[in-house]
Design an enzyme around this catalytic site. Sequence first.
Site, PDB file in Angstrom:
ATOM      1  N   THR A  13     -33.866  15.410  32.067  1.00  0.00           N
ATOM      2  CA  THR A  13     -34.501  15.759  33.351  1.00  0.00           C
ATOM      3  C   THR A  13     -34.802  14.507  34.172  1.00  0.00           C
ATOM      4  O   THR A  13     -34.465  14.437  35.361  1.00  0.00           O
ATOM      5  CB  THR A  13     -35.813  16.540  33.075  1.00  0.00           C
ATOM      6  OG1 THR A  13     -35.483  17.650  32.244  1.00  0.00           O
ATOM      7  CG2 THR A  13     -36.447  17.025  34.348  1.00  0.00           C
ATOM      8  N   VAL A  14     -35.433  13.511  33.549  1.00  0.00           N
ATOM      9  CA  VAL A  14     -35.819  12.316  34.311  1.00  0.00           C
ATOM     10  C   VAL A  14     -34.572  11.505  34.700  1.00  0.00           C
ATOM     11  O   VAL A  14     -34.473  10.996  35.826  1.00  0.00           O
ATOM     12  CB  VAL A  14     -36.821  11.446  33.512  1.00  0.00           C
ATOM     13  CG1 VAL A  14     -37.226  10.229  34.319  1.00  0.00           C
ATOM     14  CG2 VAL A  14     -38.047  12.266  33.131  1.00  0.00           C
ATOM     15  N   LYS A 105     -43.696   6.481  27.006  1.00  0.00           N
ATOM     16  CA  LYS A 105     -45.102   6.103  26.734  1.00  0.00           C
ATOM     17  C   LYS A 105     -45.406   6.070  25.253  1.00  0.00           C
ATOM     18  O   LYS A 105     -46.197   5.252  24.791  1.00  0.00           O
ATOM     19  CB  LYS A 105     -46.070   7.049  27.438  1.00  0.00           C
ATOM     20  CG  LYS A 105     -45.936   8.493  26.992  1.00  0.00           C
ATOM     21  CD  LYS A 105     -45.776   9.400  28.150  1.00  0.00           C
ATOM     22  CE  LYS A 105     -44.571  10.276  27.952  1.00  0.00           C
ATOM     23  NZ  LYS A 105     -44.078  10.886  29.136  1.00  0.00           N
ATOM     24  N   GLU A 129     -43.170   2.033  35.041  1.00  0.00           N
ATOM     25  CA  GLU A 129     -43.997   2.813  35.977  1.00  0.00           C
ATOM     26  C   GLU A 129     -43.991   4.305  35.658  1.00  0.00           C
ATOM     27  O   GLU A 129     -44.987   5.007  35.845  1.00  0.00           O
ATOM     28  CB  GLU A 129     -43.494   2.581  37.413  1.00  0.00           C
ATOM     29  CG  GLU A 129     -44.322   3.237  38.484  1.00  0.00           C
ATOM     30  CD  GLU A 129     -45.788   2.786  38.458  1.00  0.00           C
ATOM     31  OE1 GLU A 129     -46.057   1.642  38.795  1.00  0.00           O
ATOM     32  OE2 GLU A 129     -46.653   3.618  38.086  1.00  0.00           O
ATOM     33  N   GLY A 134     -46.216   9.985  35.851  1.00  0.00           N
ATOM     34  CA  GLY A 134     -44.984  10.412  36.539  1.00  0.00           C
ATOM     35  C   GLY A 134     -44.788   9.711  37.867  1.00  0.00           C
ATOM     36  O   GLY A 134     -44.587   8.493  37.923  1.00  0.00           O
ATOM     37  N   ILE A 136     -46.925   9.082  40.234  1.00  0.00           N
ATOM     38  CA  ILE A 136     -48.072   8.335  40.789  1.00  0.00           C
ATOM     39  C   ILE A 136     -47.910   6.855  40.435  1.00  0.00           C
ATOM     40  O   ILE A 136     -47.733   6.526  39.271  1.00  0.00           O
ATOM     41  CB  ILE A 136     -49.413   8.837  40.188  1.00  0.00           C
ATOM     42  CG1 ILE A 136     -49.506  10.363  40.262  1.00  0.00           C
ATOM     43  CG2 ILE A 136     -50.591   8.189  40.879  1.00  0.00           C
ATOM     44  CD1 ILE A 136     -50.693  10.943  39.477  1.00  0.00           C
ATOM     45  N   GLY A 187     -41.833  27.265  32.985  1.00  0.00           N
ATOM     46  CA  GLY A 187     -41.232  25.944  32.765  1.00  0.00           C
ATOM     47  C   GLY A 187     -42.242  24.810  32.842  1.00  0.00           C
ATOM     48  O   GLY A 187     -41.867  23.640  32.872  1.00  0.00           O
ATOM     49  N   GLU A 190     -43.332  22.931  27.422  1.00  0.00           N
ATOM     50  CA  GLU A 190     -42.144  22.882  26.559  1.00  0.00           C
ATOM     51  C   GLU A 190     -42.197  24.027  25.547  1.00  0.00           C
ATOM     52  O   GLU A 190     -43.281  24.551  25.264  1.00  0.00           O
ATOM     53  CB  GLU A 190     -42.158  21.572  25.747  1.00  0.00           C
ATOM     54  CG  GLU A 190     -42.337  20.320  26.548  1.00  0.00           C
ATOM     55  CD  GLU A 190     -41.017  19.730  26.995  1.00  0.00           C
ATOM     56  OE1 GLU A 190     -39.965  20.201  26.532  1.00  0.00           O
ATOM     57  OE2 GLU A 190     -41.051  18.805  27.825  1.00  0.00           O
ATOM     58  N   LYS A 205     -50.683   7.746  26.957  1.00  0.00           N
ATOM     59  CA  LYS A 205     -50.814   7.208  28.316  1.00  0.00           C
ATOM     60  C   LYS A 205     -52.083   6.371  28.478  1.00  0.00           C
ATOM     61  O   LYS A 205     -52.053   5.303  29.081  1.00  0.00           O
ATOM     62  CB  LYS A 205     -50.787   8.367  29.323  1.00  0.00           C
ATOM     63  CG  LYS A 205     -49.425   9.064  29.368  1.00  0.00           C
ATOM     64  CD  LYS A 205     -49.486  10.376  30.128  1.00  0.00           C
ATOM     65  CE  LYS A 205     -48.114  11.032  30.195  1.00  0.00           C
ATOM     66  NZ  LYS A 205     -48.159  12.417  30.689  1.00  0.00           N
TER      67      LYS A 205
END
Length: 442
Positions: A13-14, A105, A129, A134, A136, A187, A190, A205
């Site tokens: 996805t990322v 992370k 980052e 995400g 921000i 969605g 998970e 995080k």
Amino acid sequence: MREIQVGLIGLGTVGCGLVKVLEDNGELLQQRLGVPLRLKKVVDIDLDRPRPVNIPREVLSTQVQHILEDNEIQIVVELIGGMEPAKTFLLDAMKRGKHVVTANKALLAMHGSELFAAAREHGVNIAFEAAVGGGIPLIRAVREGLVANRIGRIYGILNGTANYILTRMSQEGTTFAEALSGAQKLGYAEADPTLDVEGVDAAHKIAVLSSLAYCCEVDFNHIYVEGITHIDPLDIQFAKDFGYQIKLLAISRSDGKRIEVRVHPTMIPQEHMLAKVEGAYNAIHISGDSVGDVMLYGLGAGMMPTGSAVASDLVDLGRDLVAGSGIRIASLASEERAVACRQVKPMDELVIKYYFRFVAVDRPGVLSKISGILGSHDISIASVIQKGRQVKGSVPIVMMTHEARERDVRMALAEIDDLPVVTSTTRFIRVKKNESVEESQS
Ligand code: HSE
């Protein structure tokens, strides 16, 4: 330099978000960087899965060596997640003199020291980052924007899945299981939501943020982590009656010597900005001695927001490459010589207000037995409510305490739960400290 050549490992996805951001805003990024960012190679073990991006066949590969052994690739982006092989790929890339970008992370929280040491040894940068918050720009805010501050405390809603579930429970009165199932259908959660709902993702995080904020290494195993699976709609309702919202809060505080780093459901006063953060949004509230209070808010997950964060790392590293300036900022925002291991304060020493929900038989003298035990452990009651009459012969008795020590609370509750008149295990939720900007400047 004509262009910056990039290799991407992991087209999930990322990864797709990054490809799409580079596609949609490539021209804009070139204007801002001065040269184009070229995605030279994209590696994934499964190239047949349908994806929302079109990548020329010659750019795709299943062999990571096609990135690691390509001398023209200057930046390697790792977006596969997990410990291995992600760690090996990052170490290998850095050994070959490549800068790296990661959104991992968990890896940074568990093996950050080893990765940052490798970056120092090989004279390359690690950008991350997208690992926290995400879309921000949180890492950059703490590492650069707030660099002139002693950070006193950080309060974060850092997991969108957990926040979405708690919001549904609060707004609709549903159980945890119902809210989770709704989140999965839409969605937001998970199929295996364990890391999110058990607080582990938020703990990874806050570990990374604490390292940056306090210029120290944080031993992940010393972080107290408690998730939201035991939160009952009754507690959410009682919290509202007392004027609070329940949020999964990641907390990091420094007293100048030791630090507190913990993740647990927390009651936040309804008027606090963090209490108003709803759905899948993330927010972070940071207090610095010069700046005062700062709050950042936005989407902490998702293809495009996280892709935007990864692309910002590419531009950041790209600017250094264009300028030929090498390492500009140490990975932990500090001179590596100054990095120390800061002791995480044991939970037993925590002093905070508590919410208790006892379930006991409705009979004269029960409340005095419970309050007697609390008093004998130095726990002072601030308010009590007993709502509704019997449910299967028992009633909920709800209390808010003044500040008490966690060790005393655990001992008192163990004693209370042994009373024959107490019919279920007592629930407790910690209450956020009421702090002002002035306190953070002391
Ligand atoms: N699973 C995380 C969340 C996003 O729900 O916020 C990735 O860290």
